[in-house]
Design a protein around this motif. Sequence first.
Motif, short mmCIF file in Angstrom:
data_model
loop_
_atom_site.label_atom_id
_atom_site.label_comp_id
_atom_site.label_asym_id
_atom_site.label_seq_id
_atom_site.Cartn_x
_atom_site.Cartn_y
_atom_site.Cartn_z
N LYS A 13 29.30 42.28 37.03
CA LYS A 13 30.68 41.89 37.34
C LYS A 13 31.17 42.37 38.71
O LYS A 13 32.27 42.94 38.80
CB LYS A 13 31.64 42.36 36.27
CG LYS A 13 31.35 41.79 34.89
CD LYS A 13 32.35 42.32 33.90
CE LYS A 13 32.01 41.84 32.50
NZ LYS A 13 32.89 42.41 31.50
N HIS A 63 33.35 42.34 41.58
CA HIS A 63 34.61 41.62 41.77
C HIS A 63 35.58 42.43 42.61
O HIS A 63 35.37 43.62 42.84
CB HIS A 63 35.24 41.30 40.41
CG HIS A 63 35.68 42.51 39.65
ND1 HIS A 63 34.80 43.34 38.99
CD2 HIS A 63 36.92 43.05 39.46
CE1 HIS A 63 35.47 44.33 38.42
NE2 HIS A 63 36.75 44.18 38.70
N CYS A 116 39.89 43.27 43.04
CA CYS A 116 41.10 43.29 42.24
C CYS A 116 42.29 43.72 43.09
O CYS A 116 42.17 44.63 43.91
CB CYS A 116 40.93 44.25 41.05
SG CYS A 116 42.36 44.27 39.94
N CYS A 167 45.44 44.30 41.46
CA CYS A 167 46.50 44.75 40.55
C CYS A 167 47.15 46.01 41.12
O CYS A 167 46.56 46.73 41.93
CB CYS A 167 45.97 44.98 39.14
SG CYS A 167 45.05 46.52 38.90
N THR A 176 43.42 45.64 48.08
CA THR A 176 42.38 45.08 47.22
C THR A 176 41.27 46.10 47.07
O THR A 176 40.89 46.76 48.03
CB THR A 176 41.81 43.77 47.82
OG1 THR A 176 42.87 42.82 47.93
CG2 THR A 176 40.71 43.20 46.97
N SER A 210 34.23 37.21 42.23
CA SER A 210 35.52 36.78 41.68
C SER A 210 36.60 37.77 42.11
O SER A 210 36.30 38.86 42.59
CB SER A 210 35.45 36.69 40.15
OG SER A 210 35.24 37.96 39.60
N HIS A 211 37.85 37.34 41.95
CA HIS A 211 39.00 38.19 42.31
C HIS A 211 40.02 38.12 41.19
O HIS A 211 40.38 37.04 40.73
CB HIS A 211 39.62 37.70 43.62
CG HIS A 211 40.76 38.55 44.07
ND1 HIS A 211 40.57 39.75 44.73
CD2 HIS A 211 42.10 38.42 43.93
CE1 HIS A 211 41.74 40.29 45.00
NE2 HIS A 211 42.68 39.51 44.51
N SER A 212 40.49 39.28 40.76
CA SER A 212 41.53 39.30 39.72
C SER A 212 42.85 39.80 40.30
O SER A 212 42.88 40.50 41.29
CB SER A 212 41.08 40.17 38.54
OG SER A 212 40.68 41.44 38.96
N PHE A 213 43.91 39.38 39.66
CA PHE A 213 45.28 39.73 40.07
C PHE A 213 45.58 39.30 41.50
O PHE A 213 46.23 40.03 42.26
CB PHE A 213 45.57 41.22 39.84
CG PHE A 213 45.57 41.59 38.40
CD1 PHE A 213 46.71 41.45 37.63
CD2 PHE A 213 44.41 42.05 37.79
CE1 PHE A 213 46.70 41.77 36.28
CE2 PHE A 213 44.38 42.38 36.45
CZ PHE A 213 45.54 42.24 35.69
N ARG A 214 45.15 38.10 41.86
CA ARG A 214 45.40 37.56 43.19
C ARG A 214 46.90 37.51 43.48
O ARG A 214 47.35 37.75 44.60
CB ARG A 214 44.78 36.16 43.30
CG ARG A 214 44.79 35.59 44.69
CD ARG A 214 44.10 34.23 44.73
NE ARG A 214 42.69 34.32 44.40
CZ ARG A 214 41.71 34.51 45.28
NH1 ARG A 214 42.00 34.64 46.55
NH2 ARG A 214 40.46 34.57 44.89
#
Length: 134
Positions: A26, A28, A30, A32, A43, A112-116
């Motif tokens: 994973k 990635h 983030c 957040c 980030t 992937s990128h979370s909390f864009r």
Amino acid sequence: MTKVRTYAGGCLCGDLRFEATGPAAKPHTCSCRMCQRHSGALTTAWVEFPREAVRWTGPGGAPSLYRSSDYSSRAFCPTCGSTLGAMDDAPVVALVLGVFDKPGTKDLMPTSHSFRGARPRWWHVEVGAPPPAG
């Protein structure tokens, strides 16, 4: 026979060192607020390993932990304060890419990128392979 990959890294002062073996899971980024506050960056780039695949090898042993949520603790060096990652209750250690000796290794590249939506609008994050040169 497939060779098992070993990744190494450590904190800014070198007191905490690690070796992580096996496939990096994973990869990635983030944005957040918890990751932003933990790292001081807009980030954070992460990669995960099973807890049993990570060995703390430096003279300082394992990192200090701060319980940041009901399922995870943030890891840092008590000497220099370097952010190292997170230790989840599920047996996962998520390490930030900046602490690896070779963070540019292809299998550590975020996909992937979370909390864009938590990033400022002027901050653009790209994941995956860079465009071809030329």
